[in-house]
Design an enzyme around this catalytic site. Structure first.
Site, short mmCIF file in Angstrom:
data_model
loop_
_atom_site.label_atom_id
_atom_site.label_comp_id
_atom_site.label_asym_id
_atom_site.label_seq_id
_atom_site.Cartn_x
_atom_site.Cartn_y
_atom_site.Cartn_z
N TYR A 16 58.60 4.38 -0.14
CA TYR A 16 59.76 3.95 0.65
C TYR A 16 61.03 4.62 0.13
O TYR A 16 61.82 5.15 0.91
CB TYR A 16 59.87 2.42 0.61
N GLU A 38 65.60 -7.23 6.32
CA GLU A 38 66.52 -7.62 5.23
C GLU A 38 66.77 -9.12 5.26
O GLU A 38 66.85 -9.76 4.21
CB GLU A 38 67.84 -6.85 5.33
N TRP A 46 61.64 -7.07 -2.32
CA TRP A 46 61.51 -6.08 -1.25
C TRP A 46 60.07 -5.61 -1.15
O TRP A 46 59.58 -5.30 -0.07
CB TRP A 46 62.47 -4.92 -1.48
#
Length: 190
Positions: A16, A38, A46
């Protein structure tokens, strides 16, 4: 090859980091995806979101804001039974609310992209952080974005979430200066 320290936690986070994080995004659908993800990440790591990203895409009609805006209570109940996503009622409801607000902003500004990037005058802010510890959790700019989104009816858009969103979609270049992506992102932004 040096990379931001946070990206070394797992292969998924590293990929990512290397491919997406900080690259300026101007596609409304992808901006909506990051906004939902988010918000879903609040209070979680995350990496948890990245592991569930494909499930989120399938569950939320590839983050098509028109589709998500039309979700009714039956669809929300179905989502809350889906083990592939974060099954938090407030976060799922926020995704639907945000889709509706997103479409209103799109109508008002011509695109969510135009609305969003106006906060940075159309160009990413190039920071020059030496260490990961220097990165802020929020800034006066993320405070302002948060306030504007809340005025327009968005949920799960506090300043810290907004700053993480700004980092993800390339409104700010928060790669540390020793990271190989720092210069690459700066060149993309020129």
């Amino acid at each position: 090859m040096n990379k931001c320290r946070w990206a070394l936690s797992s292969p998924l986070e590293e990929d990512y980091h290397d491919r997406e994080w900080g690259v300026p995004v101007h596609d409304d659908r992808l901006l909506f995806e990051f906004l939902v993800l988010e918000g879903a990440q609040a209070g979680l790591s995350w990496s948890t979101i990245l592991k569930k990203r494909d499930h989120f895409r399938a569950a939320f009609d590839n983050f098509d804001p028109v589709s998500v805006a039309g979700y009714d209570e039956a669809k929300i109940s179905e989502l809350l039974e889906n083990p592939g996503i974060i099954r938090n009622r407030l976060k799922v409801n926020a995704a639907v609310t945000n889709a509706r607000a997103f479409l209103n902003v799109k109508e008002e500004a011509g695109s969510f992209d135009a609305f969003l990037w106006d906060f940075v005058d159309g160009r990413p802010i190039q920071h020059a952080w030496r260490t990961h510890a220097e990165l802020p959790a929020n800034t006066p700019l993320s405070d302002r974005l948060s306030k504007e989104l809340k005025i327009r009816g968005f949920k799960f858009v506090g300043s810290t979430i907004c700053y993480a969103f700004m980092q993800a979609v390339g409104m700010v270049n928060d790669h540390t200066v020793d990271c190989f992506r720092y210069g690459e992102i700066a060149r993309i932004s020129d």
